[in-house]
Design a protein around this motif. Structure first.
Motif, mmCIF file in Angstrom:
data_model
loop_
_atom_site.group_PDB
_atom_site.id
_atom_site.type_symbol
_atom_site.label_atom_id
_atom_site.label_comp_id
_atom_site.label_asym_id
_atom_site.label_seq_id
_atom_site.Cartn_x
_atom_site.Cartn_y
_atom_site.Cartn_z
ATOM 1 N N GLU A 35 0.846 -1.192 0.000
ATOM 2 C CA GLU A 35 0.000 0.000 0.000
ATOM 3 C C GLU A 35 0.881 1.240 0.000
ATOM 4 O OE1 GLU A 35 -2.963 0.136 3.076
ATOM 5 O OE2 GLU A 35 -3.858 -1.752 2.432
ATOM 6 N N VAL A 36 0.659 2.099 -0.987
ATOM 7 C CA VAL A 36 1.401 3.345 -1.099
ATOM 8 C C VAL A 36 0.395 4.491 -1.113
ATOM 9 C CG1 VAL A 36 2.990 4.711 -2.502
ATOM 10 C CG2 VAL A 36 3.251 2.221 -2.397
ATOM 11 N N HIS A 37 0.586 5.439 -0.231
ATOM 12 C CA HIS A 37 -0.253 6.632 -0.182
ATOM 13 C C HIS A 37 0.423 7.677 -1.062
ATOM 14 C CE1 HIS A 37 -2.785 5.334 3.281
ATOM 15 N NE2 HIS A 37 -1.765 4.522 3.414
ATOM 16 N N ARG A 38 -0.166 7.929 -2.233
ATOM 17 C CA ARG A 38 0.423 8.896 -3.161
ATOM 18 C C ARG A 38 0.298 10.304 -2.616
ATOM 19 N NH1 ARG A 38 -2.115 7.180 -8.855
ATOM 20 N NH2 ARG A 38 -3.497 8.831 -8.189
ATOM 21 N N ARG A 39 1.136 11.177 -3.114
ATOM 22 C CA ARG A 39 1.129 12.572 -2.669
ATOM 23 C C ARG A 39 -0.146 13.298 -3.043
ATOM 24 N NH1 ARG A 39 7.238 13.035 -4.177
ATOM 25 N NH2 ARG A 39 8.093 12.292 -2.215
ATOM 26 N N ASP A 40 -0.844 12.811 -4.070
ATOM 27 C CA ASP A 40 -2.091 13.467 -4.489
ATOM 28 C C ASP A 40 -3.300 12.991 -3.684
ATOM 29 O OD1 ASP A 40 -2.598 10.930 -5.458
ATOM 30 O OD2 ASP A 40 -2.770 11.533 -7.553
#
Length: 151
Positions: free
Chosen positions: A129-134
């Protein structure tokens, strides 16, 4: 009902808008159908199941290995890691085999042998799981990852 005619079984579902990144790096938008009591993440952690996604009015059944990344918008209230539990946040750049790069952060609760980014990457789960900057939450299939840089 007439003999030989079957009715289509419809199950109530939540419709969730997603952005797909395929193994070749191309991207698409679609809608995923999430059964009641299930979470979107569960659909992408099951590496042996095809995932139905509606695109432009047609439902396509995607092979699990074809989806490199699935992203959706998540409100802060819906984020399970937005609780008061202390968490680690590590900025990362995930480089996919296709050349696509995902900038964001991984979040986890450190405990036992799970204290480094490498520990998180080496867990048995098929996704990261990666929380994108957007603000989007991405489920990245680890089999599509070339390498990860801590930023």
């Amino acid at each position: 009902m007439e003999p030989g005619v079957e009715r289509e079984l419809r199950v109530p579902v939540d419709r969730v808008e997603v952005e797909l990144t395929l193994g070749d790096g191309s991207s698409r938008k679609g809608t995923v159908f999430v059964p009641p009591g299930s979470q979107l993440a569960q659909l992408f952690r099951q590496s042996d199941r095809f995932v139905p996604i509606e695109e432009d009015g047609k439902v396509r059944l995607y092979a699990p290995g074809a989806l490199a990344c699935v992203a959706t918008r998540v409100s802060a209230d819906a984020d399970p890691m937005s609780t008061a539990i202390p968490e680690e946040r590590r900025a990362v750049r995930v480089h996919l085999r296709s050349g696509t790069v995902i900038d964001g952060e991984v979040r986890f609760v450190p405990w036992g042998d799970r204290v480094r980014t490498a520990d998180l990457l080496n867990e048995a789960s098929p996704t990261l799981e990666v929380h994108r900057r957007d603000g989007a939450l991405c489920w990245v299939q680890k089999t599509h990852v070339e390498h990860v840089e801590e930023a």
